[in-house]
Write a protein that holds these residues in place. Structure first.
Motif, PDB file in Angstrom:
ATOM      1  N   PHE A   1      -0.926 -11.315  -6.621  1.00 12.50           N
ATOM      2  CA  PHE A   1       0.201 -10.974  -7.450  1.00 12.50           C
ATOM      3  C   PHE A   1       0.060  -9.680  -8.227  1.00 12.50           C
ATOM      4  O   PHE A   1       1.026  -8.930  -8.222  1.00 12.50           O
ATOM      5  N   ALA A   2      -1.275  -9.381  -8.622  1.00 15.04           N
ATOM      6  CA  ALA A   2      -1.428  -8.179  -9.023  1.00 15.04           C
ATOM      7  C   ALA A   2      -1.119  -6.886  -8.113  1.00 15.04           C
ATOM      8  O   ALA A   2      -0.351  -5.866  -8.382  1.00 15.04           O
ATOM      9  N   VAL A   3      -1.637  -6.926  -6.997  1.00 17.08           N
ATOM     10  CA  VAL A   3      -1.366  -6.107  -5.828  1.00 17.08           C
ATOM     11  C   VAL A   3       0.204  -5.882  -5.596  1.00 17.08           C
ATOM     12  O   VAL A   3       0.897  -4.887  -5.619  1.00 17.08           O
ATOM     13  N   PHE A   4       0.802  -6.965  -5.162  1.00 16.84           N
ATOM     14  CA  PHE A   4       2.256  -6.833  -5.117  1.00 16.84           C
ATOM     15  C   PHE A   4       3.166  -6.572  -6.141  1.00 16.84           C
ATOM     16  O   PHE A   4       4.069  -5.703  -6.109  1.00 16.84           O
ATOM     17  N   GLY A   5       2.795  -6.943  -7.210  1.00 17.02           N
ATOM     18  CA  GLY A   5       3.616  -6.714  -8.649  1.00 17.02           C
ATOM     19  C   GLY A   5       3.047  -5.257  -8.922  1.00 17.02           C
ATOM     20  O   GLY A   5       4.288  -4.497  -9.235  1.00 17.02           O
ATOM     21  N   GLY A   6       2.085  -4.876  -8.847  1.00 13.76           N
ATOM     22  CA  GLY A   6       1.688  -3.372  -9.086  1.00 13.76           C
ATOM     23  C   GLY A   6       2.425  -2.505  -8.082  1.00 13.76           C
ATOM     24  O   GLY A   6       2.955  -1.232  -8.467  1.00 13.76           O
ATOM     25  N   ALA A   7       2.632  -2.860  -6.759  1.00 17.08           N
ATOM     26  CA  ALA A   7       3.255  -2.033  -5.672  1.00 17.08           C
ATOM     27  C   ALA A   7       4.809  -2.069  -6.275  1.00 17.08           C
ATOM     28  O   ALA A   7       5.369  -0.784  -6.076  1.00 17.08           O
ATOM     29  N   ALA A   8       5.404  -3.073  -6.585  1.00 21.29           N
ATOM     30  CA  ALA A   8       6.683  -3.080  -7.135  1.00 21.29           C
ATOM     31  C   ALA A   8       6.940  -2.313  -8.233  1.00 21.29           C
ATOM     32  O   ALA A   8       7.731  -1.339  -8.602  1.00 21.29           O
ATOM     33  N   ALA A   9       5.950  -2.551  -9.434  1.00 22.71           N
ATOM     34  CA  ALA A   9       6.092  -1.771 -10.568  1.00 22.71           C
ATOM     35  C   ALA A   9       5.855  -0.074 -10.225  1.00 22.71           C
ATOM     36  O   ALA A   9       6.412   0.736 -10.844  1.00 22.71           O
ATOM     37  N   GLY A  10       5.071   0.127  -9.184  1.00 22.33           N
ATOM     38  CA  GLY A  10       4.755   1.568  -8.755  1.00 22.33           C
ATOM     39  C   GLY A  10       6.122   2.461  -8.323  1.00 22.33           C
ATOM     40  O   GLY A  10       6.479   3.314  -8.539  1.00 22.33           O
ATOM     41  N   LEU A  11       6.606   1.276  -7.508  1.00 20.49           N
ATOM     42  CA  LEU A  11       7.898   1.976  -6.621  1.00 20.49           C
ATOM     43  C   LEU A  11       9.063   2.143  -7.739  1.00 20.49           C
ATOM     44  O   LEU A  11       9.758   3.130  -7.876  1.00 20.49           O
TER      45      LEU A  11
ATOM     46  N   LEU B   1       0.786  -1.287  -0.054  1.00 24.46           N
ATOM     47  CA  LEU B   1       0.047   0.044  -0.105  1.00 24.46           C
ATOM     48  C   LEU B   1       0.858   1.316  -0.014  1.00 24.46           C
ATOM     49  O   LEU B   1       0.416   2.364  -0.635  1.00 24.46           O
ATOM     50  N   TYR B   2       2.025   1.305   0.669  1.00 20.00           N
ATOM     51  CA  TYR B   2       2.950   2.374   0.805  1.00 20.00           C
ATOM     52  C   TYR B   2       3.645   2.787  -0.592  1.00 20.00           C
ATOM     53  O   TYR B   2       3.428   3.583  -1.223  1.00 20.00           O
ATOM     54  N   GLY B   3       3.834   1.394  -1.300  1.00 18.14           N
ATOM     55  CA  GLY B   3       4.193   1.594  -2.795  1.00 18.14           C
ATOM     56  C   GLY B   3       3.282   2.198  -3.736  1.00 18.14           C
ATOM     57  O   GLY B   3       3.862   2.983  -4.411  1.00 18.14           O
ATOM     58  N   PHE B   4       2.071   1.743  -3.694  1.00 20.21           N
ATOM     59  CA  PHE B   4       0.845   2.630  -4.407  1.00 20.21           C
ATOM     60  C   PHE B   4       0.779   4.055  -3.985  1.00 20.21           C
ATOM     61  O   PHE B   4       0.676   4.980  -4.956  1.00 20.21           O
ATOM     62  N   GLY B   5       1.222   4.437  -2.657  1.00 19.99           N
ATOM     63  CA  GLY B   5       1.118   5.869  -2.309  1.00 19.99           C
ATOM     64  C   GLY B   5       2.184   6.651  -2.780  1.00 19.99           C
ATOM     65  O   GLY B   5       2.010   7.548  -3.152  1.00 19.99           O
ATOM     66  N   VAL B   6       3.352   6.047  -2.621  1.00 18.08           N
ATOM     67  CA  VAL B   6       4.666   6.574  -3.142  1.00 18.08           C
ATOM     68  C   VAL B   6       4.393   6.724  -4.838  1.00 18.08           C
ATOM     69  O   VAL B   6       4.685   7.965  -5.220  1.00 18.08           O
ATOM     70  N   TRP B   7       3.840   6.032  -5.365  1.00 19.78           N
ATOM     71  CA  TRP B   7       3.630   6.142  -6.817  1.00 19.78           C
ATOM     72  C   TRP B   7       2.609   7.268  -7.193  1.00 19.78           C
ATOM     73  O   TRP B   7       2.844   8.209  -8.076  1.00 19.78           O
ATOM     74  N   GLY B   8       1.607   7.313  -6.610  1.00 20.92           N
ATOM     75  CA  GLY B   8       0.417   8.117  -6.634  1.00 20.92           C
ATOM     76  C   GLY B   8       1.268   9.667  -6.395  1.00 20.92           C
ATOM     77  O   GLY B   8       0.861  10.750  -6.943  1.00 20.92           O
ATOM     78  N   TRP B   9       1.930   9.588  -5.107  1.00 20.62           N
ATOM     79  CA  TRP B   9       2.639  11.014  -4.858  1.00 20.62           C
ATOM     80  C   TRP B   9       3.577  11.424  -5.689  1.00 20.62           C
ATOM     81  O   TRP B   9       3.763  12.747  -6.193  1.00 20.62           O
ATOM     82  N   ARG B  10       4.378  10.774  -6.428  1.00 21.89           N
ATOM     83  CA  ARG B  10       5.373  11.108  -7.255  1.00 21.89           C
ATOM     84  C   ARG B  10       5.056  11.177  -8.672  1.00 21.89           C
ATOM     85  O   ARG B  10       5.544  12.122  -9.416  1.00 21.89           O
ATOM     86  N   LYS B  11       4.087  10.581  -8.975  1.00 17.11           N
ATOM     87  CA  LYS B  11       3.301  10.732 -10.548  1.00 17.11           C
ATOM     88  C   LYS B  11       2.189  11.517 -10.710  1.00 17.11           C
ATOM     89  O   LYS B  11       2.012  11.945 -12.032  1.00 17.11           O
ATOM     90  N   ALA B  12       1.494  11.933  -9.890  1.00 14.59           N
ATOM     91  CA  ALA B  12       0.273  12.750 -10.120  1.00 14.59           C
ATOM     92  C   ALA B  12       0.707  14.164 -10.232  1.00 14.59           C
ATOM     93  O   ALA B  12       1.633  14.656  -9.381  1.00 14.59           O
TER      94      ALA B  12
END
Length: 131
Positions: A88-98, A28-39
């Motif tokens: 796998f989509a959530v974990f992989g998506g978080a890794a991809a977001g990071l 969830l942190y990874g998705f948040g970081v991605w949202g913060w840095r890319k929005a």
């Protein structure tokens, strides 16, 4: 799973369940970081909260009934193989977001820990594939 099987299963060990919880929080942190840095602009304030919340709601609502790695309860009873793909989509998506957010080393280490965890938790993977 019956109690005897659960006691012997590594994936349902309290330490392993704690590790899984930490991995979920980090995702969830990874998705948040991605949202913060890319929005763009002020939208980042919404993205840093909304993206992890949406992921967490989907993550929590679509589960396989009886999964002892969770409460065993679910809003939408999801077949085990579909739940596994969602995980796998959530974990992989978080890794991809990071990775996409420029945190490549963190993403790589997160993936390594995820692979090791899932190999060690083969008993839960097998259970999901059968349900």
């Amino acid at each position: 799973m019956n109690t005897t099987t659960t006691e012997l299963a590594l994936a349902y060990n309290p330490v392993f369940l704690g590790l899984r919880f930490l991995l979920e929080l980090f995702a969830l942190y990874g998705f948040g970081v991605w949202g913060w840095r890319k929005a763009p602009g002020a939208l980042k304030y919404l993205a840093v909260v909304a993206i992890p919340v949406v992921v967490a709601v989907v993550w929590g609502d679509f589960a396989t009934a009886g999964d002892e790695a969770r409460s065993g309860e679910t809003t939408f009873d999801t077949p085990g193989p579909i739940r596994l793909l969602l995980e796998f989509a959530v974990f992989g998506g978080a890794a991809a977001g990071l990775w996409h957010a420029g945190m490549r080393k963190v993403a790589q280490w997160f993936l390594i820990v995820l692979v090791v965890y899932h190999v060690a938790a083969y008993d839960r993977i097998w259970w999901l594939l059968q349900h």
